[in-house]
Design an enzyme around this catalytic site. Structure first.
Site, PDB file in Angstrom:
ATOM      1  N   SER A   1      27.778  29.173  36.863  1.00 41.18           N
ATOM      2  CA  SER A   1      29.033  29.665  37.315  1.00 41.18           C
ATOM      3  C   SER A   1      29.957  28.834  36.305  1.00 41.18           C
ATOM      4  O   SER A   1      30.070  27.689  36.053  1.00 41.18           O
ATOM      5  CB  SER A   1      29.693  28.866  38.496  1.00 41.18           C
TER       6      SER A   1
ATOM      7  N   LYS B   1      28.233  33.794  35.921  1.00 43.78           N
ATOM      8  CA  LYS B   1      29.346  34.058  36.786  1.00 43.78           C
ATOM      9  C   LYS B   1      30.610  33.357  35.943  1.00 43.78           C
ATOM     10  O   LYS B   1      30.684  32.358  35.643  1.00 43.78           O
ATOM     11  CB  LYS B   1      29.079  33.455  38.122  1.00 43.78           C
TER      12      LYS B   1
ATOM     13  N   LYS C   1      34.592  32.419  36.127  1.00 40.99           N
ATOM     14  CA  LYS C   1      35.834  32.358  37.210  1.00 40.99           C
ATOM     15  C   LYS C   1      36.863  33.006  36.660  1.00 40.99           C
ATOM     16  O   LYS C   1      36.995  32.955  35.393  1.00 40.99           O
ATOM     17  CB  LYS C   1      35.999  30.825  37.322  1.00 40.99           C
TER      18      LYS C   1
ATOM     19  N   ASP D   1      34.081  35.963  39.888  1.00 42.95           N
ATOM     20  CA  ASP D   1      34.611  34.944  41.115  1.00 42.95           C
ATOM     21  C   ASP D   1      36.186  34.911  40.850  1.00 42.95           C
ATOM     22  O   ASP D   1      36.629  33.855  40.106  1.00 42.95           O
ATOM     23  CB  ASP D   1      33.686  33.969  41.462  1.00 42.95           C
TER      24      ASP D   1
ATOM     25  N   GLU E   1      33.498  38.664  43.283  1.00 38.70           N
ATOM     26  CA  GLU E   1      33.331  37.909  44.324  1.00 38.70           C
ATOM     27  C   GLU E   1      34.824  37.426  44.804  1.00 38.70           C
ATOM     28  O   GLU E   1      35.718  36.944  44.444  1.00 38.70           O
ATOM     29  CB  GLU E   1      32.665  36.574  44.047  1.00 38.70           C
TER      30      GLU E   1
ATOM     31  N   ASP F   1      32.704  35.231  50.091  1.00 37.67           N
ATOM     32  CA  ASP F   1      32.294  33.911  49.972  1.00 37.67           C
ATOM     33  C   ASP F   1      33.113  33.284  51.174  1.00 37.67           C
ATOM     34  O   ASP F   1      32.776  33.130  52.170  1.00 37.67           O
ATOM     35  CB  ASP F   1      32.483  33.268  48.567  1.00 37.67           C
TER      36      ASP F   1
ATOM     37  N   LYS G   1      26.760  29.761  51.707  1.00 40.45           N
ATOM     38  CA  LYS G   1      26.969  28.376  51.459  1.00 40.45           C
ATOM     39  C   LYS G   1      26.604  27.731  52.773  1.00 40.45           C
ATOM     40  O   LYS G   1      27.714  28.043  53.895  1.00 40.45           O
ATOM     41  CB  LYS G   1      28.355  27.926  51.161  1.00 40.45           C
TER      42      LYS G   1
ATOM     43  N   GLY H   1      27.005  27.681  45.276  1.00 41.21           N
ATOM     44  CA  GLY H   1      27.239  26.295  44.976  1.00 41.21           C
ATOM     45  C   GLY H   1      28.368  25.545  45.197  1.00 41.21           C
ATOM     46  O   GLY H   1      29.443  26.338  44.961  1.00 41.21           O
TER      47      GLY H   1
HETATM   48  O1  NPG Z   1      27.381  25.514  40.641  1.00 40.51           O
HETATM   49  O2  NPG Z   1      27.628  24.284  42.461  1.00 40.51           O
HETATM   50  C1  NPG Z   1      28.074  25.106  41.235  1.00 40.51           C
HETATM   51  C2  NPG Z   1      29.385  25.688  41.429  1.00 40.51           C
HETATM   52  C3  NPG Z   1      29.500  26.983  41.749  1.00 40.51           C
HETATM   53  O3  NPG Z   1      31.672  28.130  41.189  1.00 40.51           O
HETATM   54  C4  NPG Z   1      30.838  27.514  42.051  1.00 40.51           C
HETATM   55  N1  NPG Z   1      31.363  27.039  42.938  1.00 40.51           N
HETATM   56  O4  NPG Z   1      34.189  28.966  44.656  1.00 40.51           O
HETATM   57  O5  NPG Z   1      31.949  29.237  44.910  1.00 40.51           O
HETATM   58  C5  NPG Z   1      32.800  28.550  44.162  1.00 40.51           C
HETATM   59  C6  NPG Z   1      33.126  27.437  43.442  1.00 40.51           C
HETATM   60  C7  NPG Z   1      33.435  26.095  43.823  1.00 40.51           C
HETATM   61  C8  NPG Z   1      33.288  24.948  43.384  1.00 40.51           C
HETATM   62  C9  NPG Z   1      34.515  26.123  45.046  1.00 40.51           C
HETATM   63  C10 NPG Z   1      33.471  23.510  43.912  1.00 40.51           C
HETATM   64  C11 NPG Z   1      34.860  24.991  45.385  1.00 40.51           C
HETATM   65  C12 NPG Z   1      34.458  23.698  44.762  1.00 40.51           C
END
Ligand code: NPG
Length: 370
Positions: free
Chosen positions: A137, A163, A165, A190, A215, A240, A264, A292
């Site tokens: 990500s 992915k 953001k 996302d 997403e 999500d 998750k 994640g």
């Molecule tokens: O690789 O753990 C990872 C991060 C993946 O983008 C990621 N997580 O919205 O899914 C999400 C985002 C996130 C990270 C959301 C931290 C909240 C806190």
């Protein structure tokens, strides 16, 4: 029978290798809340995925610390014996919501359960994979050249899916640039709920780049508008934030709100609830992948075990440890091998907490006899 004897909570602060920027803000350090349970001399670990503030979810490390200490602990004390971890959600049912707090404790119980049987967790969950495909990500970058350099680096490391953001103002341009430079990359975006109907022209524009999924474009608790949007776009919508339980997943699928689900385990209230979503997804032929939350090795291990289940068919937000932390609190670190993360084969989660590093990162801890 598992007889839980002790509960501990550890609040940790770990520096991230690089700041992680999403549509709701920037994280430079990871605040983690770890839970341990002891039973029959065996210690099991769980990680709460709540963040430092109520941005991704309304839960935070502080609300989780309070709920675990003041409400989950007394329920555990009143119960104590379990023949299977799936009994825990029933014991915790009087507490409404607080999925992430509950999931952390359930995770520790699954670890103990598997350790007592001397088997890796994935076997007990019904998993069937020796390695899981790793995606990455990529947070919002300061500019397009930095983004292209980051993506190039991750593809060179053999990540299977990129992915991006996105947020209003950082969407079509970065997607176009990445697509132009890497025409064959498996690419998704996302939004973390940053868009609304007024942004339909932008979303239609994104629809033209062969994305694997978009997403959570709309509100964190919406299903209906996602169902309407789904009918406007060719790209599959993945949910999500909106999927907070197996019941919500059923409602989402019934409404046609998504064609892919990001699981998750923390967000939905634990492994047992995730297994229910998995059964539903298999039945409805909906692809799953594991999201994640910048977890330490403890939470990452649980995600890896869950991702071995047959319904998890898309690359996950499970990256190598070094992408997040210089020094994790669990060993061994997760490493990438041909675009995959090998699944731990030792009992339980298959990772061991390093006490020196845990205590160095620890800002608060407490232990109770149950
Ligand atoms: O690789 O753990 C990872 C991060 C993946 O983008 C990621 N997580 O919205 O899914 C999400 C985002 C996130 C990270 C959301 C931290 C909240 C806190």
């Amino acid at each position: 029978m598992i007889r839980v004897e002790r509960l501990s909570i550890f609040l940790l602060e770990l520096p991230l290798v690089a700041p992680f920027v999403t549509s709701f803000g920037e994280e430079r350090t990871k605040q983690a809340l770890l839970v341990s349970l002891t039973a029959d001399g065996v210690m099991g670990w769980g990680e709460c995925v709540a963040g430092s503030g109520p941005w991704y979810s309304w839960e935070t490390v502080e609300t989780a610390r309070y709920i675990i200490s003041e409400h989950i602990r007394p329920l555990l004390s009143g119960h104590k014996t379990f023949s299977h971890p799936s009994e825990l959600p029933v014991v915790l049912a009087p507490i409404r919501g607080h999925a992430m707090a509950k999931a952390a404790v359930e995770g520790a119980l699954w670890d103990i359960y598997a350790r007592l049987q001397k088997r890796p967790l994935w076997q007990l969950l019904g998993g069937a994979r020796e390695a899981v495909p790793a995606g990455v990500s990529v947070g919002i970058q300061p500019d397009i050249p930095s983004l292209l350099a980051a993506v190039e680096g991750f593809l060179a490391e053999s990540y299977q899916r990129i992915k991006l953001k996105i947020k209003p103002g950082w969407d079509v341009e970065p997607v176009r640039a990445v697509r132009a430079r890497f025409p064959d990359a498996l690419l998704s975006v996302d939004a973390n709920a940053a868009y609304g109907w007024a942004d339909l022209p932008t979303l239609r524009e994104l629809d033209r780049y062969g994305l694997l999924m978009i997403e959570q474009p709309f509100s964190f608790d919406d299903l209906l508008e996602h169902a309407q949007l789904s009918r406007e776009l060719a790209t599959p919508i993945c949910l999500d934030e909106s999927i907070t339980s197996a019941r919500r997943a059923r409602e989402a699928l019934e409404l046609g709100a998504c064609r892919i689900i990001n699981v998750k385990q923390g967000r939905v209230g634990g492994v047992t609830e995730s297994l229910d979503i998995h059964a539903l997804a298999l039945d409805k032929k909906i692809p799953l992948w594991c999201g994640g939350m910048l977890e330490t090795g403890v939470g990452r291990a649980l995600n890896v075990h869950l991702a071995t289940l047959p319904g998890f068919t898309l690359p996950h937000d499970i990256s190598a440890t070094k992408r997040y932390f210089r020094e994790d609190i669990a060993d061994p670190p997760f490493e990438l091998k041909d675009g995959h993360i090998p699944v731990p084969q030792r009992p339980g989660l298959g990772v061991e907490v390093n006490w020196d590093r845990l205590l160095r990162a620890c800002t608060w801890s407490r232990t109770w006899k149950l």
